[in-house]
Design a protein around this motif. Sequence first.
Motif, mmCIF file in Angstrom:
data_model
loop_
_atom_site.group_PDB
_atom_site.id
_atom_site.type_symbol
_atom_site.label_atom_id
_atom_site.label_comp_id
_atom_site.label_asym_id
_atom_site.label_seq_id
_atom_site.Cartn_x
_atom_site.Cartn_y
_atom_site.Cartn_z
ATOM 1 N N PRO A 122 -18.265 -22.234 18.735
ATOM 2 C CA PRO A 122 -17.823 -20.876 19.089
ATOM 3 C C PRO A 122 -18.996 -19.987 19.477
ATOM 4 O O PRO A 122 -20.090 -20.099 18.923
ATOM 5 N N VAL A 123 -18.753 -19.108 20.422
ATOM 6 C CA VAL A 123 -19.789 -18.172 20.870
ATOM 7 C C VAL A 123 -20.294 -17.334 19.704
ATOM 8 O O VAL A 123 -21.480 -16.997 19.627
ATOM 9 N N GLU A 124 -19.394 -17.026 18.756
ATOM 10 C CA GLU A 124 -19.756 -16.170 17.627
ATOM 11 C C GLU A 124 -20.825 -16.797 16.741
ATOM 12 O O GLU A 124 -21.468 -16.099 15.954
ATOM 13 N N GLU A 125 -21.033 -18.108 16.834
ATOM 14 C CA GLU A 125 -22.047 -18.764 16.022
ATOM 15 C C GLU A 125 -23.462 -18.553 16.562
ATOM 16 O O GLU A 125 -24.448 -18.764 15.845
ATOM 17 N N ILE A 126 -23.581 -18.134 17.815
ATOM 18 C CA ILE A 126 -24.898 -17.945 18.407
ATOM 19 C C ILE A 126 -25.521 -16.689 17.805
ATOM 20 O O ILE A 126 -24.946 -15.607 17.878
ATOM 21 N N PRO A 127 -26.692 -16.799 17.204
ATOM 22 C CA PRO A 127 -27.320 -15.630 16.569
ATOM 23 C C PRO A 127 -27.738 -14.602 17.607
ATOM 24 O O PRO A 127 -28.133 -14.945 18.718
ATOM 25 N N ILE A 128 -27.642 -13.344 17.219
ATOM 26 C CA ILE A 128 -28.015 -12.248 18.098
ATOM 27 C C ILE A 128 -29.328 -11.640 17.604
ATOM 28 O O ILE A 128 -29.394 -11.092 16.511
ATOM 29 N N ASP A 129 -30.370 -11.758 18.400
ATOM 30 C CA ASP A 129 -31.683 -11.206 18.062
ATOM 31 C C ASP A 129 -31.921 -9.983 18.947
ATOM 32 O O ASP A 129 -32.149 -10.116 20.151
ATOM 33 N N LEU A 130 -31.885 -8.797 18.349
ATOM 34 C CA LEU A 130 -32.027 -7.558 19.106
ATOM 35 C C LEU A 130 -33.343 -6.841 18.793
ATOM 36 O O LEU A 130 -33.461 -5.644 19.046
ATOM 37 N N ARG A 131 -34.309 -7.551 18.250
ATOM 38 C CA ARG A 131 -35.571 -6.906 17.899
ATOM 39 C C ARG A 131 -36.238 -6.283 19.120
ATOM 40 O O ARG A 131 -36.856 -5.227 19.036
#
Length: 244
Positions: free
Chosen positions: A147-156
């Motif tokens: 699922p796309v939701e499993e991809i971590p989001i890094d917004l640093r």
Amino acid sequence: MEHFFTNSDQVQNIIKGFNLTKTLFVSSIIIGEPNIGKKSLARYLFPDAPLVSGEDQDSVTKLLSEVDELIITDFEKLTNQEALDLDNKRIIATANYIGNRQTIDNLFAFIYTLPPLKERPDDTNFIRDRFIQEARSNLMLKRLEFPVEEIPIDLRDNSKTLKRSIYQYLMNHTMKEEDIQEAIYHFILQNLEGNNGYKEYLKLYEKPLIKAGLKKFGSQLQLSQILGINRNTLRKKIHEHHID
């Protein structure tokens, strides 16, 4: 033409403000963190305006003498801001921060602050999906196995680290055995030295093996049986590799 998607009320208000003043020869500046879409927004609103970076002092001076409408990115990098004459011109500037507040107030009729991506979750999801499509095309992946939701989001660092985290995740989760061996080969080729290389680089195999085994089976006893090693040996390796 540049496209710009947003569901952020704050950003939509910025767009409305620009649209209301589009017929006026007044200058505006968009302030915000790097990699949040300041330049994309400026190009979306003024697609026909020439664009120049504040890093190129000579080009800025030249264009200001030739055109009445101009987008200047990285405005904070201009060293002669106080000497600029923006009268009867429509300048749309972007900057990562405000340097001399008095100078900015004197030059620009409108100062807008674009919020970072962490404050714009809908925008972040949209950008994430675009980066995933781009990565799938560039990496030639036919479909996603998770699922796309499993991809971590890094917004640093906003879109920069968001894009990097997506590419890294997709590459890590789609590598074949020979790809992993090739990556390890080049890493060791560049770094192998000293007198204890075998033991030092054995962790490239042991640590992920043990971490994955513990996550998959949830039991040191079961994992030791599956790996065919003594439970005390497994505990020792867990301690050596600082595995939680």
